[in-house]
Design a protein around this motif. Structure first.
Motif, PDB file in Angstrom:
ATOM      1  N   GLY A 263       0.812  -1.209   0.000  1.00 38.70           N
ATOM      2  CA  GLY A 263       0.000   0.000   0.000  1.00 38.70           C
ATOM      3  C   GLY A 263       0.845   1.259   0.000  1.00 38.70           C
ATOM      4  O   GLY A 263       0.544   2.224  -0.707  1.00 38.70           O
ATOM      5  N   ILE A 264       1.925   1.253   0.779  1.00 35.99           N
ATOM      6  CA  ILE A 264       2.814   2.417   0.826  1.00 35.99           C
ATOM      7  C   ILE A 264       3.473   2.635  -0.526  1.00 35.99           C
ATOM      8  O   ILE A 264       3.613   3.767  -1.000  1.00 35.99           O
ATOM      9  N   LEU A 265       3.870   1.546  -1.181  1.00 40.49           N
ATOM     10  CA  LEU A 265       4.495   1.658  -2.500  1.00 40.49           C
ATOM     11  C   LEU A 265       3.505   2.177  -3.538  1.00 40.49           C
ATOM     12  O   LEU A 265       3.843   2.995  -4.393  1.00 40.49           O
ATOM     13  N   ASP A 266       2.267   1.685  -3.461  1.00 46.78           N
ATOM     14  CA  ASP A 266       1.237   2.144  -4.399  1.00 46.78           C
ATOM     15  C   ASP A 266       0.922   3.616  -4.199  1.00 46.78           C
ATOM     16  O   ASP A 266       0.554   4.327  -5.134  1.00 46.78           O
ATOM     17  N   ASN A 267       1.062   4.084  -2.965  1.00 51.31           N
ATOM     18  CA  ASN A 267       0.727   5.471  -2.615  1.00 51.31           C
ATOM     19  C   ASN A 267       1.978   6.265  -2.292  1.00 51.31           C
ATOM     20  O   ASN A 267       1.985   7.108  -1.398  1.00 51.31           O
ATOM     21  N   LYS A 268       3.060   6.011  -3.038  1.00 48.14           N
ATOM     22  CA  LYS A 268       4.350   6.561  -2.662  1.00 48.14           C
ATOM     23  C   LYS A 268       4.418   8.084  -2.705  1.00 48.14           C
ATOM     24  O   LYS A 268       5.281   8.689  -2.079  1.00 48.14           O
ATOM     25  N   SER A 269       3.519   8.717  -3.429  1.00 45.94           N
ATOM     26  CA  SER A 269       3.536  10.181  -3.502  1.00 45.94           C
ATOM     27  C   SER A 269       2.807  10.828  -2.325  1.00 45.94           C
ATOM     28  O   SER A 269       2.908  12.026  -2.111  1.00 45.94           O
ATOM     29  N   GLU A 270       2.064  10.027  -1.554  1.00 45.85           N
ATOM     30  CA  GLU A 270       1.299  10.560  -0.429  1.00 45.85           C
ATOM     31  C   GLU A 270       2.217  10.906   0.735  1.00 45.85           C
ATOM     32  O   GLU A 270       3.034  10.100   1.158  1.00 45.85           O
ATOM     33  N   LYS A 271       2.051  12.096   1.280  1.00 47.43           N
ATOM     34  CA  LYS A 271       2.795  12.473   2.473  1.00 47.43           C
ATOM     35  C   LYS A 271       2.091  11.941   3.713  1.00 47.43           C
ATOM     36  O   LYS A 271       0.888  11.673   3.684  1.00 47.43           O
ATOM     37  N   ILE A 272       2.836  11.791   4.780  1.00 50.40           N
ATOM     38  CA  ILE A 272       2.264  11.304   6.027  1.00 50.40           C
ATOM     39  C   ILE A 272       1.673  12.467   6.807  1.00 50.40           C
ATOM     40  O   ILE A 272       2.374  13.444   7.106  1.00 50.40           O
ATOM     41  N   ASP A 273       0.392  12.395   7.146  1.00 48.25           N
ATOM     42  CA  ASP A 273      -0.235  13.389   8.016  1.00 48.25           C
ATOM     43  C   ASP A 273       0.168  13.091   9.456  1.00 48.25           C
ATOM     44  O   ASP A 273       0.251  11.929   9.862  1.00 48.25           O
ATOM     45  N   THR A 274       0.420  14.132  10.242  1.00 47.77           N
ATOM     46  CA  THR A 274       0.882  13.943  11.610  1.00 47.77           C
ATOM     47  C   THR A 274       0.031  14.722  12.610  1.00 47.77           C
ATOM     48  O   THR A 274      -0.539  15.758  12.293  1.00 47.77           O
ATOM     49  N   LEU A 275      -0.028  14.198  13.812  1.00 45.83           N
ATOM     50  CA  LEU A 275      -0.739  14.837  14.920  1.00 45.83           C
ATOM     51  C   LEU A 275       0.080  14.638  16.187  1.00 45.83           C
ATOM     52  O   LEU A 275       0.699  13.591  16.374  1.00 45.83           O
ATOM     53  N   ARG A 276       0.083  15.663  17.043  1.00 49.72           N
ATOM     54  CA  ARG A 276       0.751  15.548  18.334  1.00 49.72           C
ATOM     55  C   ARG A 276      -0.285  15.607  19.443  1.00 49.72           C
ATOM     56  O   ARG A 276      -1.208  16.423  19.403  1.00 49.72           O
ATOM     57  N   ILE A 277      -0.151  14.705  20.421  1.00 50.55           N
ATOM     58  CA  ILE A 277      -0.977  14.734  21.619  1.00 50.55           C
ATOM     59  C   ILE A 277      -0.067  14.992  22.815  1.00 50.55           C
ATOM     60  O   ILE A 277       0.916  14.290  22.999  1.00 50.55           O
ATOM     61  N   PRO A 278      -0.379  16.059  23.597  1.00 46.97           N
ATOM     62  CA  PRO A 278      -1.588  16.875  23.551  1.00 46.97           C
ATOM     63  C   PRO A 278      -1.548  17.907  22.419  1.00 46.97           C
ATOM     64  O   PRO A 278      -0.486  18.384  22.046  1.00 46.97           O
ATOM     65  N   VAL A 279      -2.751  18.222  21.910  1.00 45.91           N
ATOM     66  CA  VAL A 279      -2.866  19.234  20.868  1.00 45.91           C
ATOM     67  C   VAL A 279      -2.760  20.617  21.514  1.00 45.91           C
ATOM     68  O   VAL A 279      -2.828  20.761  22.741  1.00 45.91           O
ATOM     69  N   ASP A 280      -2.585  21.627  20.682  1.00 50.11           N
ATOM     70  CA  ASP A 280      -2.478  22.992  21.200  1.00 50.11           C
ATOM     71  C   ASP A 280      -3.724  23.392  21.993  1.00 50.11           C
ATOM     72  O   ASP A 280      -4.838  22.935  21.712  1.00 50.11           O
ATOM     73  N   ASN A 281      -3.521  24.251  22.981  1.00 50.51           N
ATOM     74  CA  ASN A 281      -4.614  24.773  23.818  1.00 50.51           C
ATOM     75  C   ASN A 281      -5.355  23.682  24.582  1.00 50.51           C
ATOM     76  O   ASN A 281      -6.553  23.795  24.835  1.00 50.51           O
ATOM     77  N   SER A 282      -4.631  22.618  24.959  1.00 49.96           N
ATOM     78  CA  SER A 282      -5.315  21.519  25.646  1.00 49.96           C
ATOM     79  C   SER A 282      -4.514  20.975  26.822  1.00 49.96           C
ATOM     80  O   SER A 282      -4.850  19.919  27.350  1.00 49.96           O
ATOM     81  N   TYR A 283      -3.483  21.682  27.261  1.00 50.35           N
ATOM     82  CA  TYR A 283      -2.637  21.139  28.319  1.00 50.35           C
ATOM     83  C   TYR A 283      -2.006  22.263  29.126  1.00 50.35           C
ATOM     84  O   TYR A 283      -1.999  23.428  28.716  1.00 50.35           O
ATOM     85  N   SER A 284      -1.464  21.867  30.281  1.00 47.98           N
ATOM     86  CA  SER A 284      -0.685  22.811  31.092  1.00 47.98           C
ATOM     87  C   SER A 284       0.396  22.022  31.825  1.00 47.98           C
ATOM     88  O   SER A 284       0.151  20.911  32.296  1.00 47.98           O
TER      89      SER A 284
END
Length: 324
Positions: A263-284
């Motif tokens: 699947g990765i080879l078939d979709n080799k042009s696709e960039k990886i979407d990323t997320l960080r937890i905790p997200v902004d405005n959600s922690y102290s």
């Protein structure tokens, strides 16, 4: 002998010749695979991850549902001051229908409820119960099922990275990095290889602390994925598997690996979407009995996580140090 018989005889000879060539090519391919695999093994040292994780017992991840696979990526911390804890925790989400990969990083100091142990830092879960307790902690706090795990020993990361990207990965270093990584990385756009690349993703002694480290980890993994779909990396696949054998412990079966790889080879042009937890405005940041932690708004983070996996949220810019 008539013409028909002569033609038949020629066809048989041609067919035998083609079969002979095919057998020779298969033999050469097998020899090449074994040679490359053994080269990879020669790069590796005796890894202990498999033995360590056997002591923790069975990983009880559920079967994937709806064509989505969540793989927990753990980075083993080899440093003496934090022995036994997971230095990195990511979840790779792979959608079998869209063949898209998404990457979620959970920060190590996130204050979570570890089943059976109460409130602790996220990175304590591994030392307390191995991959299975990390899985349970993710489910308990973020209502997310993890189906498989893959644990990487950082000692092998430079060697694996050099096989995938022998000419290195281009990065833009914003300032001098040296403290805690046993080397000095100077500012500027440059290509990093092996040990330097490991230092780059592990550095966190700056104004961004662990936020910057998480962003760099996601950056490097995304760029390694781009390199991995190239012809060079495909030719070096057996060498990569050999080198990885001592440094990666996973419960992924071969068929699932092949499915994701295809699947990765078939979709080799696709960039990886990323997320960080905790997200902004959600922690102290808070100080509790175990030290400095990140107290987070679980409802907000779970909502953003669900939207991210459903593809209905904007991608978080993890280059920002985060807004509380």
């Amino acid at each position: 002998m008539n013409r028909i018989d002569i033609r038949k005889k020629k066809k048989k000879k041609k067919f035998r010749f083609i079969i002979s060539i095919a057998i020779v090519l298969l033999g050469l391919g097998a020899c090449f695979w074994i040679y490359q695999y053994n080269q990879g093994l020669a790069l590796s040292e005796n890894g202990t991850l498999k033995e360590q994780n056997e002591d923790f017992g069975i990983f009880d991840g559920p079967e994937p549902q709806f064509g989505e696979i969540n793989i927990m990526l753990l980075g083993s911390d080899a440093r003496k001051d934090e022995e036994g804890r997971s230095d990195t925790l990511m979840i790779a989400n792979y959608n079998q229908k869209t063949e898209k990969v998404k990457l979620i990083s959970i920060m190590r100091d996130t204050y979570v409820d570890i089943p059976g142990y109460g409130m602790q830092r996220m990175n304590s879960a591994y030392s307390l119960g191995g991959p299975e307790l990390v899985r349970q902690t993710i489910k308990e706090n973020f209502n997310l099922d993890v189906h498989y795990y893959a644990m990487v020993d950082f000692k092998g990361f430079p060697k694996i990275a050099d096989i995938i990207a022998p000419e290195g990965i281009e990065v833009d270093i914003p300032y001098t990095m040296s403290h805690g990584i046993y080397m000095t990385l100077h500012p500027g756009v440059q290509r990093l290889q092996g040990e330097q690349l490991l230092g780059y993703v592990r550095f966190r002694h700056d104004s961004q602390n662990d936020f910057g480290r998480v962003a760099r980890q996601q950056e490097v993994l995304s760029k390694l994925k781009e390199e991995a779909v190239g012809v060079h990396s495909l030719m070096n696949l057996p060498k990569l598997l050999g080198a990885a054998d001592a440094y990666i412990d996973t419960n992924l079966d071969k068929m699932t690996m092949l499915s994701i790889g295809k699947g990765i080879l078939d979709n080799k042009s696709e960039k990886i979407d990323t997320l960080r937890i905790p997200v902004d405005n959600s922690y102290s940041p808070e100080r509790v009995t175990i030290g400095e932690v990140l107290e987070i708004d679980f409802d907000k983070n779970i909502a953003e996580l669900n939207k991210f996996l459903e593809g209905t949220t904007e991608i978080v810019d993890t280059n920002d140090s985060g807004t509380k």
